[in-house]
Design an enzyme around this catalytic site. Structure first.
Site, PDB file in Angstrom:
ATOM      1  N   THR A   1      91.763  59.774  67.441  1.00 20.88           N
ATOM      2  CA  THR A   1      91.941  61.228  67.890  1.00 20.88           C
ATOM      3  C   THR A   1      91.412  61.487  69.064  1.00 20.88           C
ATOM      4  OG1 THR A   1      91.891  61.998  65.409  1.00 20.88           O
ATOM      5  CG2 THR A   1      91.455  63.575  67.218  1.00 20.88           C
TER       6      THR A   1
ATOM      7  N   SER B   1      93.091  54.812  63.587  1.00 22.39           N
ATOM      8  CA  SER B   1      92.156  53.706  62.958  1.00 22.39           C
ATOM      9  C   SER B   1      92.473  53.516  61.729  1.00 22.39           C
ATOM     10  CB  SER B   1      90.759  53.954  63.184  1.00 22.39           C
ATOM     11  OG  SER B   1      90.416  54.889  62.456  1.00 22.39           O
TER      12      SER B   1
ATOM     13  N   THR C   1      88.047  57.966  64.038  1.00 18.65           N
ATOM     14  CA  THR C   1      86.937  58.074  63.185  1.00 18.65           C
ATOM     15  C   THR C   1      87.082  57.408  61.795  1.00 18.65           C
ATOM     16  OG1 THR C   1      87.563  60.400  62.753  1.00 18.65           O
ATOM     17  CG2 THR C   1      86.244  60.045  64.716  1.00 18.65           C
ATOM     18  N   ASP C   2      88.378  57.610  61.271  1.00 20.05           N
ATOM     19  CA  ASP C   2      88.563  57.267  59.727  1.00 20.05           C
ATOM     20  C   ASP C   2      87.981  55.684  59.649  1.00 20.05           C
ATOM     21  OD1 ASP C   2      89.902  59.473  59.728  1.00 20.05           O
ATOM     22  OD2 ASP C   2      91.997  58.724  59.424  1.00 20.05           O
TER      23      ASP C   2
END
Ligand code: ASP
Length: 349
Positions: free
Chosen positions: A33, A79, A112-113
């Protein structure tokens, strides 16, 4: 005229001297992101991994005052799409640039995932005392109050701080500095999503001012995991426990070709229902190594809870969440399937 020329030359010399004295930080961009763009400033849907490394760097005012930034686009994806071979590629890239004597630190931009998993993986396989910082953003670059630029500014500030040396891989998000081993994503959308439930943040960074809370835990820069000649990682499944698990499903997992390990996200203290006894016995008969972790979200898994480890020859996953326990198990399985040795790894790294 001569005076003007003289002062231009002087400022040029002092600029060159200043630039030469600044540390060099290598930014490895992987997407997420922080590189995401949306069609409107308030949209909740957007495309992660849209901006290039160059565009991300250009969007952060004052970054070049902190450090000379070199960069490379390793890949550019959401990710959630990162693969184990992407990890090997990234780790080899980090190894390459971090060993350049002119490079002081590495910053990885990441979605971030799965950021917490990449952070722990790199923590275990990169051999350096130089700081490695992973950073992302919860809001795309085009959003109102995008968090990426300040997160990246702070990440570079942490990367060049002398107190960051020897702390292994760290995550910088929303003014917090987190140990790559302990950090986890705790909220699907909030910018304050990254937390270390068992240990808390190891420091804070506010507008580039770094403040560590302690001396940091012993880190894994000398961990015995070497991926430089590895083409793939062993297959390890995660089994999430819940009430009334269908044991036929579990039996089917054991039919997976090349399955080498299983992490059980147990209930409570890594507990496993009695009726999964045959599954555990059959898995061990096949040489599959089993680690008990917990679905609870914080706390450690006690060794031999309910006699599970001694009865079924299992491993207690200490305080690693299931997705991180899987990483340590995969790396351990590269060199051994000895349960005692792997249990030792879980208490060490
Ligand atoms: N889906 C995005 C990713 O992990 C989410 C983010 O970066 O915040 O790439």
């Amino acid at each position: 005229m001569r005076r003007l020329l003289f002062s231009i030359v002087l400022s040029l010399i002092s600029f060159i001297a200043y630039a030469a004295n600044k540390p060099t930080v290598y930014l490895l961009a992987t997407g997420g992101t922080i590189a995401g763009t949306a069609s409107s400033q308030t949209s909740t849907t957007y495309k992660a991994g849209s901006l290039t490394a160059e565009q991300i760097i250009a969007s952060v005012p004052g970054l070049d005052n902190l450090a000379n930034i070199k960069y490379e686009q390793v890949y550019n994806k959401d990710s959630g799409n990162v693969t184990l071979s992407d990890w090997l590629k990234l780790a080899n890239e980090v190894n390459k640039v971090i060993n350049d004597p002119n490079v002081s630190a590495v910053v990885v931009t990441h979605g971030t995932d799965t950021l917490e998993e990449t952070a722990y993986f790199l923590d275990l396989v990169i051999k350096t005392k130089k700081p490695i910082i992973i950073v992302g953003a919860m809001r795309p670059a085009t959003a109102i109050s995008a968090d990426g630029p300040l997160n990246l500014y702070n990440a570079v500030a942490v990367a060049i701080n002398p107190k960051s040396i020897g702390r292994g891989v760290m995550v910088v998000m929303n003014d917090g500095i987190y140990d790559g081993r302990d950090v986890t994503k705790t909220n699907t959308t909030n910018v304050d999503t990254f937390q270390s439930p068992n240990t808390g943040p190891i420091g804070h960074v506010v507008m580039g001012k770094v403040n560590y809370h302690d001396n940091g835990r012993a880190n894994a820069y000398d961990a015995p995991f070497n991926i430089s000649n590895i083409k793939s990682l062993p297959s390890v499944a995660v089994v999430y426990e819940n009430v009334g698990v269908d044991t036929e499903m579990l039996d089917n997992i054991l039919k997976t070709k090349n399955l080498k390990g299983i992490v059980i996200a147990g209930v409570g203290d890594g507990n496993i229902p009695d009726y999964e006894k045959d599954f555990l016995i059959n898995a061990r008969k096949k040489g599959i190594v089993i680690v008990r972790s917990s679905r609870v979200g914080s706390g450690e898994v006690s060794y031999d809870y309910n006699n599970l480890d001694t009865t079924y020859d299992l491993i207690a996953g200490d305080d690693l969440n299931p997705q991180k326990a899987r990483i340590l198990l995969m790396l351990s399985l590269l060199t051994t399937n000895d349960v005692k040795q792997i249990q030792k790894n879980f208490y060490t790294y």
